[in-house]
Design a protein around this motif. Structure first.
Motif, mmCIF file in Angstrom:
data_model
loop_
_atom_site.group_PDB
_atom_site.id
_atom_site.type_symbol
_atom_site.label_atom_id
_atom_site.label_comp_id
_atom_site.label_asym_id
_atom_site.label_seq_id
_atom_site.Cartn_x
_atom_site.Cartn_y
_atom_site.Cartn_z
ATOM 1 N N LYS A 118 -59.988 84.549 10.003
ATOM 2 C CA LYS A 118 -59.373 83.216 10.036
ATOM 3 C C LYS A 118 -58.316 83.028 8.955
ATOM 4 O O LYS A 118 -57.364 82.283 9.123
ATOM 5 N N LYS A 119 -58.521 83.712 7.796
ATOM 6 C CA LYS A 119 -57.584 83.560 6.687
ATOM 7 C C LYS A 119 -57.829 84.684 5.692
ATOM 8 O O LYS A 119 -58.962 85.101 5.486
ATOM 9 N N THR A 153 -52.323 96.719 2.415
ATOM 10 C CA THR A 153 -51.358 97.174 3.414
ATOM 11 C C THR A 153 -51.989 97.183 4.800
ATOM 12 O O THR A 153 -51.380 96.737 5.777
ATOM 13 N N MET A 154 -53.225 97.682 4.899
ATOM 14 C CA MET A 154 -53.918 97.723 6.192
ATOM 15 C C MET A 154 -54.164 96.314 6.721
ATOM 16 O O MET A 154 -53.924 96.033 7.895
ATOM 17 N N ILE A 155 -54.635 95.413 5.867
ATOM 18 C CA ILE A 155 -54.898 94.036 6.288
ATOM 19 C C ILE A 155 -53.599 93.382 6.746
ATOM 20 O O ILE A 155 -53.554 92.723 7.787
ATOM 21 N N LYS A 156 -52.548 93.559 5.971
ATOM 22 C CA LYS A 156 -51.256 92.957 6.301
ATOM 23 C C LYS A 156 -50.762 93.452 7.665
ATOM 24 O O LYS A 156 -50.195 92.690 8.443
ATOM 25 N N ASP A 161 -49.630 87.336 10.549
ATOM 26 C CA ASP A 161 -48.956 86.852 9.336
ATOM 27 C C ASP A 161 -49.294 85.404 8.986
ATOM 28 O O ASP A 161 -49.259 85.020 7.821
ATOM 29 N N GLU A 162 -49.633 84.598 9.972
ATOM 30 C CA GLU A 162 -49.926 83.184 9.715
ATOM 31 C C GLU A 162 -51.234 82.976 8.961
ATOM 32 O O GLU A 162 -51.408 81.966 8.296
ATOM 33 N N VAL A 163 -52.155 83.927 9.067
ATOM 34 C CA VAL A 163 -53.436 83.783 8.371
ATOM 35 C C VAL A 163 -53.542 84.694 7.156
ATOM 36 O O VAL A 163 -54.454 84.560 6.356
ATOM 37 N N CYS A 164 -52.588 85.606 6.990
ATOM 38 C CA CYS A 164 -52.645 86.600 5.916
ATOM 39 C C CYS A 164 -51.686 86.206 4.792
ATOM 40 O O CYS A 164 -50.472 86.215 4.965
ATOM 41 N N LYS A 165 -52.240 85.852 3.642
ATOM 42 C CA LYS A 165 -51.454 85.430 2.482
ATOM 43 C C LYS A 165 -51.582 86.460 1.357
ATOM 44 O O LYS A 165 -52.074 86.165 0.278
ATOM 45 N N LEU A 166 -51.169 87.686 1.624
ATOM 46 C CA LEU A 166 -51.278 88.751 0.636
ATOM 47 C C LEU A 166 -49.929 89.008 -0.002
ATOM 48 O O LEU A 166 -48.887 88.889 0.634
#
Length: 171
Positions: A118-119, A153-156, A161-166
């Motif tokens: 979710k985030k 990098t894998m998570i990104k 992109d809307e839930v990933c704030k890395l």
């Protein structure tokens, strides 16, 4: 395709406390709570000379409620959660795969698919992967320093992109 990345994480009280503080005080409820305490403190400063002692004590309590008392309560709760929870009191093993995150402990394995995330939020010390608006996996960066960039990098790559704030380092 990347190979799997495996880490083992043992949560400590400070990790749970940071997660809870961040979750509460960055929510609308947390912001309003702090504003309430500040407003009560300002009112106390303005009116303490004309108030009776009991009113002043109540105002001081209101001013301290969300700025001192509740954070202390969260620390106590964090201690209980980490020490008394059978899941959190032991290390969790995370395997980052192309399908998702495989979470294992003892003989239990659960696959958390990438699309169910979710985030994802990164703080200075933690990587937080949310499974719902209020619940998430807490990954203290200090426990997997060498793999941190690879995991991010894998998570990104796998998470929207809307839930990933890395924050990825540009080399």
């Amino acid at each position: 395709m990347d190979k799997n990345i495996e880490i083992s994480v043992k949560l400590k009280t400070r990790h749970m406390y940071e997660f809870q503080m961040r979750h509460y005080y960055l929510s609308a409820q947390g912001v309003l709570a702090v504003l309430f305490s500040v407003a009560v403190f300002v009112y106390y400063l303005i009116s303490h000379k004309t108030n009776d002692q009991m009113t002043n004590l109540l105002l001081i309590f209101g001013a301290l409620l969300f700025t001192v008392i509740y954070p202390f309560h969260m620390w106590q709760r964090s201690i209980q959660l980490v020490k008394l929870s059978p899941v959190l009191s032991k290390a969790l093993n995370y395997t980052f795969t192309s399908e998702g995150i495989l979470i294992s402990q003892d003989n239990d394995d659960v696959l958390f698919p990438w699309e169910d995330i979710k985030k994802v939020i990164e703080t200075r010390r933690l990587l937080l992967v949310y499974s719902s608006p209020k619940n998430g996996y807490i990954l203290p960066k200090s426990q997997y320093k060498e793999q941190c960039d690879s995991i991010k990098t894998m998570i990104k790559r796998e998470v929207d992109d809307e839930v990933c704030k890395l924050k990825l380092r540009e080399n």
